[in-house]
Design an enzyme around this catalytic site. Structure first.
Site, PDB file in Angstrom:
ATOM      1  N   GLY A  60     -50.546  -3.249  14.589  1.00 54.66           N
ATOM      2  CA  GLY A  60     -51.404  -2.886  15.718  1.00 54.66           C
ATOM      3  C   GLY A  60     -50.899  -3.668  16.927  1.00 54.66           C
ATOM      4  O   GLY A  60     -50.669  -4.884  16.831  1.00 54.66           O
ATOM      5  N   ALA A  61     -50.736  -2.966  18.057  1.00 54.82           N
ATOM      6  CA  ALA A  61     -50.046  -3.562  19.207  1.00 54.82           C
ATOM      7  C   ALA A  61     -50.652  -4.901  19.671  1.00 54.82           C
ATOM      8  O   ALA A  61     -49.932  -5.911  19.763  1.00 54.82           O
ATOM      9  CB  ALA A  61     -50.001  -2.541  20.345  1.00 54.82           C
ATOM     10  N   GLN A 207     -52.581   4.018   7.519  1.00 56.84           N
ATOM     11  CA  GLN A 207     -53.439   3.044   8.213  1.00 56.84           C
ATOM     12  C   GLN A 207     -54.852   3.589   8.404  1.00 56.84           C
ATOM     13  O   GLN A 207     -55.814   2.819   8.468  1.00 56.84           O
ATOM     14  CB  GLN A 207     -52.850   2.688   9.587  1.00 56.84           C
ATOM     15  CG  GLN A 207     -51.571   1.876   9.548  1.00 56.84           C
ATOM     16  CD  GLN A 207     -50.346   2.742   9.616  1.00 56.84           C
ATOM     17  OE1 GLN A 207     -50.353   3.885   9.157  1.00 56.84           O
ATOM     18  NE2 GLN A 207     -49.271   2.234  10.183  1.00 56.84           N
ATOM     19  N   ASP A 248     -49.418   2.071  21.814  1.00 59.98           N
ATOM     20  CA  ASP A 248     -48.447   0.970  21.701  1.00 59.98           C
ATOM     21  C   ASP A 248     -47.759   0.685  23.021  1.00 59.98           C
ATOM     22  O   ASP A 248     -47.251  -0.415  23.237  1.00 59.98           O
ATOM     23  CB  ASP A 248     -47.422   1.295  20.618  1.00 59.98           C
ATOM     24  CG  ASP A 248     -48.072   1.149  19.251  1.00 59.98           C
ATOM     25  OD1 ASP A 248     -48.788   2.087  18.844  1.00 59.98           O
ATOM     26  OD2 ASP A 248     -47.929   0.078  18.640  1.00 59.98           O
ATOM     27  N   ASN A 258     -47.895   6.289  20.684  1.00 58.38           N
ATOM     28  CA  ASN A 258     -48.844   5.821  19.654  1.00 58.38           C
ATOM     29  C   ASN A 258     -48.367   6.360  18.310  1.00 58.38           C
ATOM     30  O   ASN A 258     -47.359   7.089  18.232  1.00 58.38           O
ATOM     31  CB  ASN A 258     -50.277   6.282  19.967  1.00 58.38           C
ATOM     32  CG  ASN A 258     -51.300   5.600  19.064  1.00 58.38           C
ATOM     33  OD1 ASN A 258     -51.272   4.374  18.918  1.00 58.38           O
ATOM     34  ND2 ASN A 258     -52.185   6.366  18.439  1.00 58.38           N
ATOM     35  N   LYS A 259     -49.073   6.003  17.276  1.00 58.82           N
ATOM     36  CA  LYS A 259     -48.682   6.344  15.905  1.00 58.82           C
ATOM     37  C   LYS A 259     -48.281   7.805  15.775  1.00 58.82           C
ATOM     38  O   LYS A 259     -48.924   8.692  16.343  1.00 58.82           O
ATOM     39  CB  LYS A 259     -49.860   6.015  14.971  1.00 58.82           C
ATOM     40  CG  LYS A 259     -49.650   6.287  13.506  1.00 58.82           C
ATOM     41  CD  LYS A 259     -48.402   5.642  12.937  1.00 58.82           C
ATOM     42  CE  LYS A 259     -48.333   4.156  13.157  1.00 58.82           C
ATOM     43  NZ  LYS A 259     -46.978   3.588  12.865  1.00 58.82           N
TER      44      LYS A 259
END
Ligand code: MRU
Length: 357
Positions: A60-61, A207, A248, A258-259
């Site tokens: 996680g950023a 996640q 991110d 992002n993911k």
């Protein structure tokens, strides 16, 4: 690497990143062991910190930024240097090394850069160590405050009983406390609000299924895990009032890394007329990166797709596997950013630079 069980909890949720009780090690909750085991690792060596970030023990950023800052301080305690110039050289080399563990989340390089630039060549080693400790504490506390503010602002967009779809884990576990995308839900829970949350499982590392579902259930939220390819059906059923995800790195024009899978959700949300929100602290906004095309996307081990969760290899031997960890959602698909400085709506280039420039 010391491994220890911990019972230290925040509203039932264990701390994600912290100083160890003696203040000489980075303490992380090993997220590869969740949801089954609550295990803490105490790390002091740069190689251990690199490995923990690379293998997503801490992820996680915002969390990797704070972990890297505390970890760099703890590593510096063990340099055994008395000369300031050599101490600062070692500090920079160690920061570069830890920074090379993951490329996409800007929080990592930002936090390490803040640590290195607080070192002062005019001071002695002991004074520099004290400055590094203070900076790491400052970054940790600022992360908690930013996430809390995101929670408060995000809550203004949600009503009691709202249905929310989220992807990956941008919650408490991805930050020092509260989370970003899940912060409005945790803050709302403190006020007795109810939400119905759909967590994409988030292939390939799960996640959403493992981590978001864990922390939401711990907080008493009505939580449903869906496979990634079920999001369209859940939206079509009318169960989703808002999609909220983390990020991110946000480029200056609002393009958002992002993911992997986030951009597809944004396209679906547009189709169904559902607002698509991205929740981020200031540390994720990177005005030095012009557009999403300039963001480096991390490629990960093919075995995460073909082997990790399976008793027997799941794909044919030798087949090609593509495993990008992130994708970029174009700014025009984003309804608003939920930031610690308020809700930001288009035009993003102007608004982001006004607020974060
Ligand atoms: O690979 P991960 O688990 O570190 O990816 C995490 C995400 O993509 C999160 O959405 C992002 O870092 C924001 S966390 C508040």
């Amino acid at each position: 690497m010391n491994e220890e069980k911990s019972t230290n909890c925040l509203r039932g949720l264990p701390d994600t990143v912290a100083f160890s009780p003696d203040g000489r090690a980075l303490r992380i909750l090993d997220q590869t062991r969740l949801p089954g085991d609550t295990v803490y690792l105490d790390l002091t060596e740069p190689e251990e910190i690199y490995e923990a970030i690379k293998s997503l023990r801490v992820r996680g950023a915002p969390a990797i930024g704070v972990a890297a800052a505390i970890g760099l301080y703890c590593a510096a305690l063990r340099f055994g240097e008395t000369d300031t110039t050599r101490f600062i050289e070692k500090l920079k080399m160690t920061a570069d090394y830890i920074n090379s563990s993951r490329p996409t989340a800007v929080n990592l390089s930002w936090a390490l850069g803040s640590m290195v630039s607080c070192a002062d060549p005019a001071l002695g080693v002991e004074e520099n160590i004290a400055r590094l400790r203070a900076k790491a504490e400052e970054l940790r506390d600022a992360d908690i405050a930013a996430c809390r503010a995101i929670g408060e602002y995000g809550l203004t967009l949600l009503h009691d009983g709202a249905g929310i779809l989220t992807h990956c884990n941008a919650g408490h576990l991805a930050t020092t406390r509260y989370g970003t995308a899940l912060a409005p839900i945790h803050v709302g829970r403190e006020r007795g609000m109810r939400f119905r949350v759909f967590c994409d499982e988030t292939r390939p590392l799960l996640q959403g299924a493992r981590l978001s579902a864990y922390e939401l259930c711990m907080d008493g939220v009505d939580t449903t895990v869906i496979c990634d390819n079920m999001a369209s059906q859940v939206m079509k059923n009318g169960w989703v009032d808002a999609v909220i995800v983390g990020a991110d790195r946000i480029a200056a024009n609002g393009d958002t890394a992002n993911k992997i899978g986030t951009s597809g959700l944004a396209i679906l949300a547009k189709h169904y007329g559902i607002p698509f929100y991205v929740a981020v602290p200031y540390s994720t906004i990177d005005l030095a990166t012009a557009t999403g095309d300039d963001i480096v996307i991390e490629q990960r081990d093919p075995a995460e797709v073909s082997e990790l969760w399976y008793k027997h290899r799941m794909t044919p031997e030798g087949v090609k596997i593509y495993n990008p960890a992130f994708d970029v959602t174009p700014a025009e698909l984003i309804t608003a950013f939920i930031t610690d400085r308020g809700i930001v709506r288009p035009p993003y280039k102007e608004k982001l630079s006004e607020l974060f420039g």
